[in-house]
Design a protein around this motif. Structure first.
Motif, PDB file in Angstrom:
ATOM      1  N   MET A  14     -11.980 -50.086 -78.867  1.00 35.79           N
ATOM      2  CA  MET A  14     -12.783 -50.914 -77.984  1.00 35.79           C
ATOM      3  C   MET A  14     -13.613 -51.854 -78.865  1.00 35.79           C
TER       4      MET A  14
ATOM      5  N   ILE B  70     -16.549 -54.203 -80.140  1.00 36.10           N
ATOM      6  CA  ILE B  70     -18.005 -54.271 -80.021  1.00 36.10           C
ATOM      7  C   ILE B  70     -18.431 -55.732 -80.108  1.00 36.10           C
TER       8      ILE B  70
ATOM      9  N   VAL C 189     -11.779 -59.089 -69.534  1.00 35.89           N
ATOM     10  CA  VAL C 189     -12.039 -57.853 -68.784  1.00 35.89           C
ATOM     11  C   VAL C 189     -11.159 -57.798 -67.543  1.00 35.89           C
TER      12      VAL C 189
ATOM     13  N   GLU D 230     -11.848 -53.742 -72.346  1.00 41.05           N
ATOM     14  CA  GLU D 230     -13.211 -53.235 -72.242  1.00 41.05           C
ATOM     15  C   GLU D 230     -13.959 -53.590 -73.512  1.00 41.05           C
ATOM     16  N   PHE D 231     -15.269 -53.794 -73.388  1.00 34.65           N
ATOM     17  CA  PHE D 231     -16.103 -54.145 -74.517  1.00 34.65           C
ATOM     18  C   PHE D 231     -17.359 -53.302 -74.510  1.00 34.65           C
ATOM     19  N   VAL D 232     -17.891 -53.063 -75.697  1.00 30.79           N
ATOM     20  CA  VAL D 232     -19.206 -52.452 -75.841  1.00 30.79           C
ATOM     21  C   VAL D 232     -20.147 -53.567 -76.276  1.00 30.79           C
TER      22      VAL D 232
ATOM     23  N   PRO E 201     -24.933 -49.639 -79.680  1.00 31.81           N
ATOM     24  CA  PRO E 201     -24.345 -49.827 -78.357  1.00 31.81           C
ATOM     25  C   PRO E 201     -25.370 -49.607 -77.244  1.00 31.81           C
TER      26      PRO E 201
ATOM     27  N   ALA F  56     -24.425 -51.056 -73.747  1.00 29.29           N
ATOM     28  CA  ALA F  56     -23.750 -51.212 -72.454  1.00 29.29           C
ATOM     29  C   ALA F  56     -22.247 -51.290 -72.672  1.00 29.29           C
ATOM     30  N   LYS F  57     -21.531 -51.033 -71.588  1.00 35.23           N
ATOM     31  CA  LYS F  57     -20.073 -51.131 -71.611  1.00 35.23           C
ATOM     32  C   LYS F  57     -19.648 -52.136 -70.546  1.00 35.23           C
ATOM     33  N   LEU F  58     -18.823 -53.086 -70.919  1.00 32.79           N
ATOM     34  CA  LEU F  58     -18.306 -54.089 -69.996  1.00 32.79           C
ATOM     35  C   LEU F  58     -16.861 -53.714 -69.715  1.00 32.79           C
ATOM     36  N   SER F  59     -16.579 -53.346 -68.479  1.00 33.72           N
ATOM     37  CA  SER F  59     -15.236 -52.891 -68.120  1.00 33.72           C
ATOM     38  C   SER F  59     -14.864 -53.420 -66.742  1.00 33.72           C
TER      39      SER F  59
END
Length: 80
Positions: free
Chosen positions: A1, A3, A20, A25-27, A34, A36-39
């Motif tokens: 994943m 970052i 996305v 997915e991105f952190v 880290p 947040a997570k973008l999914s």
């Protein structure tokens, strides 16, 4: 994943969202930490509860809520 730092996420949000939407997915990190997570968004499908739907299909024993002394002693550490 992958970052992505906050500055990059802010300046390239549209590009990140396009990726996305394709399943990536991105952190998102703040100074390498880290946060947040973008999914991809996944809509949860729920059906309304129907009371009584299982009427006549389930039988509850008369003593279902009685305490089993052996199990109680195990929980309290009195037996091994």
């Amino acid at each position: 994943m992958e970052i992505v730092n906050i500055h990059q996420a802010k300046t390239q949000l549209s590009k990140l969202l396009t990726r996305v939407a394709l399943g990536e997915e991105f952190v998102i990190a703040n100074r390498g930490v880290p946060v947040a997570k973008l999914s991809p968004y996944q809509k949860t499908i729920t059906t309304p509860r129907t009371p009584g739907r299982l009427a006549g299909q389930i039988e509850i024993a008369e003593n279902f809520d009685e305490v089993d002394e052996h199990i109680l002693r195990l929980f309290e550490g009195e037996e091994a």
